[in-house]
Design an enzyme around this catalytic site. Structure first.
Site, PDB file in Angstrom:
ATOM      1  N   CYS A 109      -5.358   3.739  -4.696  1.00 13.91           N
ATOM      2  CA  CYS A 109      -4.230   3.451  -5.597  1.00 13.91           C
ATOM      3  C   CYS A 109      -4.638   3.400  -7.067  1.00 13.91           C
ATOM      4  O   CYS A 109      -3.792   3.469  -7.946  1.00 13.91           O
ATOM      5  CB  CYS A 109      -3.568   2.142  -5.203  1.00 13.91           C
ATOM      6  SG  CYS A 109      -2.732   2.281  -3.619  1.00 13.91           S
ATOM      7  N   HIS A 243       0.656  -0.391 -11.292  1.00 20.09           N
ATOM      8  CA  HIS A 243       0.704   0.273  -9.990  1.00 20.09           C
ATOM      9  C   HIS A 243       1.791  -0.415  -9.174  1.00 20.09           C
ATOM     10  O   HIS A 243       1.986  -1.630  -9.275  1.00 20.09           O
ATOM     11  CB  HIS A 243      -0.664   0.159  -9.300  1.00 20.09           C
ATOM     12  CG  HIS A 243      -0.618   0.575  -7.871  1.00 20.09           C
ATOM     13  ND1 HIS A 243      -0.070   1.773  -7.484  1.00 20.09           N
ATOM     14  CD2 HIS A 243      -1.012  -0.057  -6.727  1.00 20.09           C
ATOM     15  CE1 HIS A 243      -0.144   1.869  -6.171  1.00 20.09           C
ATOM     16  NE2 HIS A 243      -0.706   0.776  -5.689  1.00 20.09           N
ATOM     17  N   ASN A 273       5.252   2.624  -2.574  1.00 17.33           N
ATOM     18  CA  ASN A 273       3.914   2.751  -3.159  1.00 17.33           C
ATOM     19  C   ASN A 273       3.465   4.205  -3.035  1.00 17.33           C
ATOM     20  O   ASN A 273       3.193   4.678  -1.933  1.00 17.33           O
ATOM     21  CB  ASN A 273       2.960   1.806  -2.409  1.00 17.33           C
ATOM     22  CG  ASN A 273       1.527   1.894  -2.906  1.00 17.33           C
ATOM     23  OD1 ASN A 273       1.174   2.771  -3.686  1.00 17.33           O
ATOM     24  ND2 ASN A 273       0.695   0.976  -2.436  1.00 17.33           N
TER      25      ASN A 273
HETATM   26  N1  ACO Z   1       9.266  -6.377   9.104  1.00 12.93           N
HETATM   27  C1  ACO Z   1       9.365  -7.619   9.613  1.00 12.93           C
HETATM   28  N2  ACO Z   1       8.296  -8.434   9.783  1.00 12.93           N
HETATM   29  C2  ACO Z   1       7.096  -7.952   9.409  1.00 12.93           C
HETATM   30  C3  ACO Z   1       6.935  -6.656   8.868  1.00 12.93           C
HETATM   31  C4  ACO Z   1       8.076  -5.856   8.727  1.00 12.93           C
HETATM   32  N3  ACO Z   1       8.037  -4.611   8.222  1.00 12.93           N
HETATM   33  N4  ACO Z   1       5.623  -6.475   8.589  1.00 12.93           N
HETATM   34  C5  ACO Z   1       4.992  -7.593   8.933  1.00 12.93           C
HETATM   35  N5  ACO Z   1       5.872  -8.487   9.437  1.00 12.93           N
HETATM   36  C6  ACO Z   1       5.619  -9.843   9.941  1.00 12.93           C
HETATM   37  C7  ACO Z   1       4.199 -10.022  10.426  1.00 12.93           C
HETATM   38  O1  ACO Z   1       4.057  -9.574  11.753  1.00 12.93           O
HETATM   39  C8  ACO Z   1       4.012 -11.522  10.291  1.00 12.93           C
HETATM   40  O2  ACO Z   1       4.613 -12.140  11.402  1.00 12.93           O
HETATM   41  P1  ACO Z   1       3.924 -13.407  12.103  1.00 12.93           P
HETATM   42  O3  ACO Z   1       3.943 -14.472  11.034  1.00 12.93           O
HETATM   43  O4  ACO Z   1       4.825 -13.673  13.260  1.00 12.93           O
HETATM   44  O5  ACO Z   1       2.545 -12.971  12.473  1.00 12.93           O
HETATM   45  C9  ACO Z   1       4.868 -11.875   9.066  1.00 12.93           C
HETATM   46  O6  ACO Z   1       5.754 -10.770   8.872  1.00 12.93           O
HETATM   47  C10 ACO Z   1       4.048 -12.100   7.798  1.00 12.93           C
HETATM   48  O7  ACO Z   1       3.109 -11.023   7.669  1.00 12.93           O
HETATM   49  P2  ACO Z   1       2.188 -10.888   6.399  1.00 12.93           P
HETATM   50  O8  ACO Z   1       1.312  -9.693   6.539  1.00 12.93           O
HETATM   51  O9  ACO Z   1       1.546 -12.218   6.142  1.00 12.93           O
HETATM   52  O10 ACO Z   1       3.315 -10.630   5.286  1.00 12.93           O
HETATM   53  P3  ACO Z   1       3.169 -10.613   3.733  1.00 12.93           P
HETATM   54  O11 ACO Z   1       4.127 -11.516   3.130  1.00 12.93           O
HETATM   55  O12 ACO Z   1       1.725 -10.692   3.297  1.00 12.93           O
HETATM   56  O13 ACO Z   1       3.677  -9.134   3.362  1.00 12.93           O
HETATM   57  C11 ACO Z   1       2.707  -7.006   2.764  1.00 12.93           C
HETATM   58  C12 ACO Z   1       3.002  -8.002   3.887  1.00 12.93           C
HETATM   59  C13 ACO Z   1       4.054  -6.558   2.188  1.00 12.93           C
HETATM   60  C14 ACO Z   1       1.951  -5.834   3.337  1.00 12.93           C
HETATM   61  C15 ACO Z   1       1.877  -7.684   1.640  1.00 12.93           C
HETATM   62  O14 ACO Z   1       0.810  -8.389   2.239  1.00 12.93           O
HETATM   63  C16 ACO Z   1       1.317  -6.752   0.617  1.00 12.93           C
HETATM   64  O15 ACO Z   1       2.034  -6.165  -0.177  1.00 12.93           O
HETATM   65  N6  ACO Z   1      -0.045  -6.618   0.545  1.00 12.93           N
HETATM   66  C17 ACO Z   1      -0.722  -5.895  -0.519  1.00 12.93           C
HETATM   67  C18 ACO Z   1      -0.613  -4.420  -0.384  1.00 12.93           C
HETATM   68  C19 ACO Z   1      -1.429  -3.753  -1.491  1.00 12.93           C
HETATM   69  O16 ACO Z   1      -1.391  -4.155  -2.645  1.00 12.93           O
HETATM   70  N7  ACO Z   1      -2.215  -2.749  -1.152  1.00 12.93           N
HETATM   71  C20 ACO Z   1      -3.112  -2.164  -2.140  1.00 12.93           C
HETATM   72  C21 ACO Z   1      -2.638  -0.864  -2.588  1.00 12.93           C
HETATM   73  S1  ACO Z   1      -2.517   0.314  -1.285  1.00 12.93           S
HETATM   74  C22 ACO Z   1      -3.867   1.392  -1.455  1.00 12.93           C
HETATM   75  O17 ACO Z   1      -4.822   1.210  -2.123  1.00 12.93           O
HETATM   76  C23 ACO Z   1      -3.787   2.641  -0.565  1.00 12.93           C
END
Ligand code: ACO
Length: 316
Positions: A109, A243, A273
């Site tokens: 990214c 980003h 993204n």
């Molecule tokens: N719909 C519904 N529920 C979901 C979904 C979905 N699409 N995805 C995950 N959940 C659930 C999980 O299973 C979990 O359930 P549980 O509590 O029963 O286990 C709950 O939601 C919370 O999951 P988390 O992963 O803790 O959710 P979070 O609030 O962290 O959001 C996300 C997830 C959006 C992926 C976030 O962590 C994020 O944006 N992370 C950073 C991503 C990033 O910046 N990446 C770097 C760039 S990408 C690159 O370099 C290629």
């Protein structure tokens, strides 16, 4: 200085509502946790180089330059058409540019910021006059469409910028950094390494929550570092062009800078993204719709797999 920008988004829109038909999720969850409402998906015939060509031609036109005026091409991509030659070489062929160096940068990214940083060094040293910097990504082919924790996040697209030597530097500074100890929190394994015996998924694997926390922390530090390096204060910044990974990450950086969201260019609602393409796409959109004007100060920042992160402070 930044002479011109361009962008390309594939035609097909994939909405959150459409995703709920195939995975266990809701529009509310996706919007609340990420800020994303829809993303673009490339057609089967499209590739990173075909999208890059459209964005690059638009950027060259905006810069008022013919393709053969370019003396260096750098493409940030993690979704190259081929393992080799580089997507930059394929773009060079598409633009019919001869006799210049063309190479890819793989910083996930942060690819565009890394590419911009290299371009800046070449221009400052007098080794290049006009550099074409592109971010182009076909993330839809890297995601596991049955993994709800990642497939909701990504989209396809390309963005481009043409940089040119000028008496007054447009880029004040760039800052890039990596820490490979986080290699297992966000990765895609290379399926060719297993010689056809797929032992591991060839798709994006991410421990989102861990990535999220480190991203917020790291970006807070890098914006301070960037301002300090140039003797700038927060109120000197006209626009944050971040980003586009998650609206909560973007909002945390804006809060740190004490900037209202009106001064932040946000595209992820409609694009998701797009990895290395997200910053040049955001930049291009805000320049073309008149929000970003000549003379304004922009802070760009990115964080992604590696981890690799970076920033750039520029005067448009
Ligand atoms: N719909 C519904 N529920 C979901 C979904 C979905 N699409 N995805 C995950 N959940 C659930 C999980 O299973 C979990 O359930 P549980 O509590 O029963 O286990 C709950 O939601 C919370 O999951 P988390 O992963 O803790 O959710 P979070 O609030 O962290 O959001 C996300 C997830 C959006 C992926 C976030 O962590 C994020 O944006 N992370 C950073 C991503 C990033 O910046 N990446 C770097 C760039 S990408 C690159 O370099 C290629």
């Amino acid at each position: 200085m930044l002479l011109g920008t361009g962008g390309y988004l594939p035609e097909t829109i994939l909405t959150n509502a459409q995703l709920t038909e195939t995975i266990d999720t809701t529009d509310e969850w996706i919007v609340e946790r990420t800020g994303i409402r829809e993303r673009r998906i490339a057609a089967p015939h499209e590739t990173a180089s075909s999208m890059a060509e459209i964005a690059a031609r638009e950027a060259l036109e905006a810069a008022g330059l013919a393709p053969n005026a370019v003396d260096l091409i750098i493409v940030g991509t993690a979704t190259p058409d081929r393992i080799f030659p580089s997507t930059a070489c394929l773009l060079q062929q598409r633009l019919d540019i001869r006799h210049c160096a063309a190479f890819d940068v793989q910083a996930a990214c942060s690819g565009f910021i890394f590419a911009l940083s290299i371009a800046d060094q070449y221009i400052r040293s007098g080794n290049a006059k006009h550099v074409l910097v592109v971010g182009s990504e076909l993330n839809s082919r890297l995601v596991d469409w049955s993994d709800r924790s990642t497939c909701i996040l990504f989209g396809d697209g390309a963005g481009a910028a043409v940089l040119g030597a000028a008496r007054e530097p447009g880029i004040f500074s760039t800052h890039i950094n990596s820490d490979g100890q986080y290699k297992d929190l966000l990765y895609v394994s290379n399926p060719t390494n297993s010689r056809g015996e797929i032992n591991e998924s060839p798709y994006i694997k991410m421990q989102g929550n861990e990535v999220f926390k480190i991203a917020v922390n790291t970006l807070e530090h890098i914006v301070d570092e960037t301002l300090d390096a140039n003797g700038f204060v927060q109120s000197d910044i006209d626009w944050l062009v971040p980003h586009q990974a998650n609206i909560r990450i973007i909002a945390a950086t804006a809060r740190k800078l004490k900037m209202p969201m009106e001064q932040v260019v946000v595209t992820l609602e409609r694009q998701g993204n797009t990895s290395a393409a997200s910053i040049p796409l955001a930049l291009n959109e805000a320049i073309r719709d008149g929000r970003i004007r000549r003379g304004q100060i922009l802070l760009m920042e990115a964080f992604g797999a590696g981890f690799a992160w970076g920033s750039a402070l520029i005067r448009y």
